[in-house]
Design a protein around this motif. Sequence first.
Motif, PDB file in Angstrom:
ATOM      1  N   LEU A   1      -7.441   3.184  -5.621  1.00 25.75           N
ATOM      2  CA  LEU A   1      -8.615   3.138  -4.750  1.00 25.75           C
ATOM      3  C   LEU A   1      -9.397   4.455  -4.727  1.00 25.75           C
ATOM      4  CD1 LEU A   1      -9.563   0.734  -3.000  1.00 25.75           C
ATOM      5  CD2 LEU A   1      -8.574   1.925  -1.032  1.00 25.75           C
ATOM      6  N   THR A   2     -10.711   4.322  -4.790  1.00 27.39           N
ATOM      7  CA  THR A   2     -11.633   5.460  -4.657  1.00 27.39           C
ATOM      8  C   THR A   2     -12.882   4.960  -3.932  1.00 27.39           C
ATOM      9  OG1 THR A   2     -12.589   4.989  -6.835  1.00 27.39           O
ATOM     10  CG2 THR A   2     -10.830   6.629  -6.744  1.00 27.39           C
TER      11      THR A   2
ATOM     12  N   LEU B   1      -6.771   2.692   6.517  1.00 26.63           N
ATOM     13  CA  LEU B   1      -6.898   1.325   6.035  1.00 26.63           C
ATOM     14  C   LEU B   1      -5.888   0.415   6.721  1.00 26.63           C
ATOM     15  CD1 LEU B   1      -8.328  -0.559   4.076  1.00 26.63           C
ATOM     16  CD2 LEU B   1      -6.675   0.106   2.322  1.00 26.63           C
TER      17      LEU B   1
ATOM     18  N   ILE C   1      -2.235  -1.442  -3.400  1.00 31.13           N
ATOM     19  CA  ILE C   1      -3.260  -0.409  -3.292  1.00 31.13           C
ATOM     20  C   ILE C   1      -2.584   0.940  -3.457  1.00 31.13           C
ATOM     21  CG2 ILE C   1      -4.847   0.768  -1.731  1.00 31.13           C
ATOM     22  CD1 ILE C   1      -5.331  -1.902  -0.356  1.00 31.13           C
TER      23      ILE C   1
ATOM     24  N   THR D   1      -6.705   7.898   3.790  1.00 33.36           N
ATOM     25  CA  THR D   1      -7.216   6.597   3.365  1.00 33.36           C
ATOM     26  C   THR D   1      -6.194   5.501   3.610  1.00 33.36           C
ATOM     27  OG1 THR D   1      -8.597   7.633   1.671  1.00 33.36           O
ATOM     28  CG2 THR D   1      -8.135   5.282   1.423  1.00 33.36           C
ATOM     29  N   GLY D   2      -4.967   5.722   3.167  1.00 32.63           N
ATOM     30  CA  GLY D   2      -3.929   4.711   3.346  1.00 32.63           C
ATOM     31  C   GLY D   2      -3.650   4.446   4.810  1.00 32.63           C
TER      32      GLY D   2
ATOM     33  N   SER E   1       0.867   5.962   2.543  1.00 31.51           N
ATOM     34  CA  SER E   1       0.106   6.125   3.774  1.00 31.51           C
ATOM     35  C   SER E   1       0.896   6.871   4.839  1.00 31.51           C
ATOM     36  CB  SER E   1      -0.290   4.736   4.317  1.00 31.51           C
ATOM     37  OG  SER E   1       0.870   3.945   4.529  1.00 31.51           O
TER      38      SER E   1
ATOM     39  N   CYS F   1       0.836  -1.201   0.000  1.00 31.27           N
ATOM     40  CA  CYS F   1       0.000   0.000   0.000  1.00 31.27           C
ATOM     41  C   CYS F   1       0.869   1.248   0.000  1.00 31.27           C
ATOM     42  CB  CYS F   1      -0.911   0.006   1.229  1.00 31.27           C
ATOM     43  SG  CYS F   1      -2.046   1.424   1.297  1.00 31.27           S
TER      44      CYS F   1
ATOM     45  N   PHE G   1     -13.029  -0.394  -2.644  1.00 36.25           N
ATOM     46  CA  PHE G   1     -12.348  -1.468  -1.922  1.00 36.25           C
ATOM     47  C   PHE G   1     -13.050  -2.810  -2.085  1.00 36.25           C
ATOM     48  CE2 PHE G   1     -11.351  -4.109   1.704  1.00 36.25           C
ATOM     49  CZ  PHE G   1      -9.980  -3.966   1.837  1.00 36.25           C
TER      50      PHE G   1
ATOM     51  N   ASN H   1      -5.200   9.349  -0.826  1.00 37.91           N
ATOM     52  CA  ASN H   1      -4.642  10.350   0.077  1.00 37.91           C
ATOM     53  C   ASN H   1      -4.104   9.649   1.315  1.00 37.91           C
ATOM     54  OD1 ASN H   1      -6.956   9.848   1.767  1.00 37.91           O
ATOM     55  ND2 ASN H   1      -8.108  11.235   0.451  1.00 37.91           N
TER      56      ASN H   1
ATOM     57  N   LYS I   1       0.960  11.186  -7.648  1.00 32.93           N
ATOM     58  CA  LYS I   1       0.488   9.797  -7.631  1.00 32.93           C
ATOM     59  C   LYS I   1       1.252   8.950  -8.639  1.00 32.93           C
ATOM     60  CE  LYS I   1      -4.168  10.772  -5.945  1.00 32.93           C
ATOM     61  NZ  LYS I   1      -5.607  10.877  -6.266  1.00 32.93           N
TER      62      LYS I   1
ATOM     63  N   ALA J   1      -3.336   4.499  -2.653  1.00 32.86           N
ATOM     64  CA  ALA J   1      -4.296   5.259  -1.855  1.00 32.86           C
ATOM     65  C   ALA J   1      -4.513   6.647  -2.454  1.00 32.86           C
ATOM     66  CB  ALA J   1      -3.801   5.381  -0.419  1.00 32.86           C
TER      67      ALA J   1
END
Length: 300
Positions: free
Chosen positions: A175-176, A250, A239, A246-247, A140, A137, A214, A243, A151, A241
């Motif tokens: 991911l959204t 999660l 993943i 979110t990361g 994060s 991921c 997700f 932002n 990104k 993320a």
Amino acid sequence: MMKTFAELLQRVASGPRFRVCIAAAEDPAILAAARMAQAHGFIHPVLVGNDGRLRELCAEVGLGRYSVLPCEAPEECAAVAVRAVRSGDADVLMKGTINTSTYLRAILNKEYGLRSGALLSALAVYEVREYHKLIFCSDSGMNTAPGLEQKAGILHNALQAMQRLGFARPKVAALTANEMVDPKVPATVDAEALARMAAAGETLPCILEGPIAFDVAFDRAAAEHKHIASEISGDVDLILAPNIETGNALGKSWLTLNKARWAGVILGTTHPVVLGSRSDSAEVKVNSIALACLLARAAG
């Protein structure tokens, strides 16, 4: 493909020992983690800090066969550690009892730092019991609200690291909240753009889908229920993320509710970097050191 941290540790232990340089290493927990990694057979600790205090603590935790680079002030410790890695006297950089901002300033120093010209980003790896393989991921922990260009940089860093670890064509979920592209939701617009870039071969090899929620990313039944044809559903490797919140949320939800194991490194530098936190368990520290050492082996 590695599915657990046990496999990761076994793999790194099958190779040479790596010199892991710990900036401001005067901490029993960090030295205990270094002892555990040393027992696995893959590191030689290079400890930066007060010589007398380090030798006293190493004796207390049972750490032997180490090197010491003596210094006192936090800024000096950070500089000495970074210089050691940059010069080739060490292979991996690790944060000890030093402020993160001081640590990062040394890493980014224009004269002696570990700048590569790439964006710095955090890569976390999770072992969740309910999933059949390790989950990567990003980001994060470093970039708070990345735009499309950032990104793309985060994606490049993560794919480059995974390529070094043996992933030929990782499956990536941008991911959204849902699968609809909405100009009012920038994350969905960015995800669609990244998917187009990947399909056009403008990224390192991967299968990237987005925007994707997700449930669709991790549950093939959800994808089928929504009539979404997906190559990655139920088998995601990475993943991306939208932002940092979110990361971060999660990952922490897995750690808290699923009792997941994890590791983390900083990417975008000339050498592998372990940031970590003093609150990380010894297991997390060892996993992170092992991950960094594998990346160092592949880079060498």
